[in-house]
Design an enzyme around this catalytic site. Structure first.
Site, PDB file in Angstrom:
ATOM      1  N   GLN A  12       0.783  -1.226   0.104  1.00 26.49           N
ATOM      2  CA  GLN A  12      -0.021   0.151  -0.007  1.00 26.49           C
ATOM      3  C   GLN A  12       0.883   1.296  -0.032  1.00 26.49           C
ATOM      4  OE1 GLN A  12      -3.519  -0.175  -0.358  1.00 26.49           O
ATOM      5  NE2 GLN A  12      -2.933  -2.199  -0.457  1.00 26.49           N
ATOM      6  N   CYS A  13       0.124   2.438  -0.387  1.00 24.68           N
ATOM      7  CA  CYS A  13       1.035   3.687  -0.495  1.00 24.68           C
ATOM      8  C   CYS A  13       1.438   3.997   0.971  1.00 24.68           C
ATOM      9  CB  CYS A  13      -0.061   4.744  -0.869  1.00 24.68           C
ATOM     10  SG  CYS A  13       0.555   6.357  -0.905  1.00 24.68           S
ATOM     11  N   PRO A  14       2.758   4.367   1.064  1.00 24.84           N
ATOM     12  CA  PRO A  14       3.751   4.937  -0.075  1.00 24.84           C
ATOM     13  C   PRO A  14       4.618   3.817  -0.600  1.00 24.84           C
ATOM     14  CG  PRO A  14       4.620   5.485   1.992  1.00 24.84           C
ATOM     15  CD  PRO A  14       3.178   4.729   2.257  1.00 24.84           C
TER      16      PRO A  14
END
Length: 81
Positions: A12-14
């Protein structure tokens, strides 16, 4: 054909963007990196980073929930470390 493939599926981000940056930092100018991601934020984050860097987005594609980018490493990578 890409010189390397980076599979950041499930991250998942980042993390997809950070791992992409780190991988590009190890590559020679002109080499190509294929990035495969599943995080929808990658569709925005990776092209935005490339637009502000010395790298070039060669190709991008979406297949269902999978995002694929091919990036040509730019000349200034080694100088920016």
């Amino acid at each position: 054909m890409a010189d390397r493939t980076l599979d950041v599926s499930g991250l998942q981000c980042p993390m997809p963007l950070l791992k992409t940056k780190l991988e590009l930092n190890t590559m020679a100018p002109g080499e190509q990196l294929e990035v495969v991601a599943t995080d929808p934020g990658s569709a925005r984050d990776i092209p935005a980073f490339i637009a502000l860097s010395a790298h070039q987005l060669v190709e991008s594609a979406v297949d269902g929930s999978q995002y694929r980018f091919v990036i040509r490493c730019g000349d200034s990578v080694r100088q920016s470390r």
